[in-house]
Design an enzyme around this catalytic site. Structure first.
Site, PDB file in Angstrom:
ATOM      1  N   ASP A  50       0.902  -1.166   0.000  1.00 13.71           N
ATOM      2  CA  ASP A  50       0.000   0.000   0.000  1.00 13.71           C
ATOM      3  C   ASP A  50       0.930   1.202   0.000  1.00 13.71           C
ATOM      4  O   ASP A  50       1.176   1.803   1.025  1.00 13.71           O
ATOM      5  CB  ASP A  50      -0.949  -0.010   1.205  1.00 13.71           C
ATOM      6  CG  ASP A  50      -0.255  -0.101   2.551  1.00 13.71           C
ATOM      7  OD1 ASP A  50       0.829  -0.709   2.644  1.00 13.71           O
ATOM      8  OD2 ASP A  50      -0.796   0.445   3.539  1.00 13.71           O
ATOM      9  N   HIS A  73       8.777  -1.023   9.058  1.00 10.50           N
ATOM     10  CA  HIS A  73       7.967  -2.237   9.175  1.00 10.50           C
ATOM     11  C   HIS A  73       8.097  -3.102   7.930  1.00 10.50           C
ATOM     12  O   HIS A  73       8.329  -4.318   7.992  1.00 10.50           O
ATOM     13  CB  HIS A  73       6.491  -1.862   9.347  1.00 10.50           C
ATOM     14  CG  HIS A  73       6.226  -0.904  10.451  1.00 10.50           C
ATOM     15  ND1 HIS A  73       6.337  -1.240  11.770  1.00 10.50           N
ATOM     16  CD2 HIS A  73       5.830   0.403  10.429  1.00 10.50           C
ATOM     17  CE1 HIS A  73       6.020  -0.200  12.524  1.00 10.50           C
ATOM     18  NE2 HIS A  73       5.714   0.806  11.734  1.00 10.50           N
TER      19      HIS A  73
HETATM   20  O1  RIB Z   1       1.564  -1.164  10.952  1.00  7.63           O
HETATM   21  C1  RIB Z   1       2.537  -0.855   9.994  1.00  7.63           C
HETATM   22  C2  RIB Z   1       2.049  -1.137   8.602  1.00  7.63           C
HETATM   23  O2  RIB Z   1       0.919  -0.314   8.294  1.00  7.63           O
HETATM   24  C3  RIB Z   1       3.051  -0.843   7.526  1.00  7.63           C
HETATM   25  O3  RIB Z   1       2.893  -1.776   6.484  1.00  7.63           O
HETATM   26  C4  RIB Z   1       2.655   0.531   7.058  1.00  7.63           C
HETATM   27  O4  RIB Z   1       3.115   0.800   5.759  1.00  7.63           O
HETATM   28  C5  RIB Z   1       1.171   0.464   7.135  1.00  7.63           C
HETATM   29  O5  RIB Z   1       0.660  -0.186   6.007  1.00  7.63           O
HETATM   30 CA    CA Z   2       2.646  -0.908   4.259  1.00  4.13          CA
END
Ligand code: RIB
Ligand code: CA
Length: 316
Positions: free
Chosen positions: A9, A242
């Site tokens: 995303d 992340h």
């Molecule tokens: O919680 C972190 C995630 O949520 C990551 O993938 C960030 O890009 C959002 O999509």
């Molecule tokens: Ca993400």
């Protein structure tokens, strides 16, 4: 060579994961499936296409993924964290038009059939597109070698609610489906990724080596992300990568991550616990095996992570 299809995303940490995958000499990025999440689907797909263009890799297909969670509810986006366009201060000079009204998994299924048991899926956004692919064609999806997802928070607070992590909370039905049905599943949760910090000093160092248009995107977007995180978590020393952590996990670098095997469920009912990731961590509970059983990352070697990121993102 690891063949990866990235489901993203495409906000800021997704972009860093994508840049890493494009730069890593051992990763063959086969496609990007771009869905809603940090931003809407069309911006997410346009952002992925923009980064591929900067990398000179317009040969890699961007597949337009989902626009809404399985519930059909209107998603909430996060411009305050990822910027109005999803890439912090950057307004990509490209149209979103090629991706509008074009959710279509034909190319995804073609690629999987062309490379049976060779492809690794890494999902770093809401699980919706992946769940839809499984609903549409389990026969084809069974040809995927393995799946990694960034999501969930085990025995830890969430980041979007007290208990829920953003990717699982954004589409808990899809997350629950994937956790219980995708074979060969590895989950890289928030309790590990929230420590995968890139400090401003490390970002400045990466920027001193940023010779390519793709590398030159890193500092402006991570500076923006850092400012946003200072509002969210005042005093945080860097920005949590992340999604990059999930891509690196897929490389199976010996000793970088430790895992436990758990059956994972995601609370998909409306209410306080919506999006909560649940597994049995009681002492004496045996590890599981087979479909419905995921490897869940329990720890990450931060030093090894940082060294690896610096090495790859500063390559000529
Ligand atoms: O919680 C972190 C995630 O949520 C990551 O993938 C960030 O890009 C959002 O999509
Ligand atoms: Ca993400």
């Amino acid at each position: 060579m690891k063949k990866i299809i990235l489901f993203a995303d495409t906000g800021i940490d997704d972009a860093i994961a994508l840049i890493y995958a494009l730069t890593h000499p051992e990763i063959d990025l086969t496609a990007v499936v771009a869905g809603y999440g940090n931003t809407d689907r069309d911006r997410s797909a346009r952002n992925a296409a923009y980064l591929l263009k900067l990398a000179g890799r317009t040969d890699i297909p961007v597949i337009a993924g989902s626009t809404l969670p399985l519930s059909g509810e209107t998603p909430v986006f996060f411009p305050e964290i990822h910027g109005e366009e999803g890439l912090g201060p950057i307004s990509p000079p490209m149209s979103q038009e090629p991706f509008q009204r074009r959710t279509n998994f034909t190319k995804l299924f073609q690629l999987i059939k062309q490379h049976p048991d060779e492809l690794t899926i890494v999902t770093v956004g809401r699980c919706t597109s992946l769940a839809i692919a499984w609903y549409l064609s389990p026969e084809v999806m069974k040809l995927v070698k393995e799946t990694y997802i960034m999501g969930g928070a085990f025995l830890e607070p969430g980041n979007v609610t007290e208990v829920a992590e953003a990717n699982f909370y954004g589409d808990p039905q899809a997350a629950d489906f994937v956790c219980q049905n995708a074979p060969g599943l590895t989950i890289i949760p928030l309790n590990v990724t929230r420590d995968a910090l890139l400090t401003p000093a490390l970002v400045d160092f990466i920027d001193t080596r940023a010779d390519t248009p793709l590398q030159q995107v890193i500092k402006p977007i991570l500076d923006f992300y850092y400012e946003a995180y200072q509002q969210l978590e005042p005093g945080i020393e860097g920005t949590p990568q992340h999604d990059l952590a999930a891509v690196i996990a897929a490389l199976e670098i010996p000793g970088m991550f430790s895992y436990v095997s758990k059956q994972v469920k995601v609370e998909d009912e409306d209410g306080y616990a919506e999006g909560l990731s649940i597994a049995d961590f009681r002492p004496g509970v045996e590890e599981c095996t087979g479909t419905g059983c995921a490897r869940v990352a329990a720890s990450m070697d931060i030093g090894a992570f940082t060294a690896n990121v610096l090495d790859i993102l500063t390559r000529d």
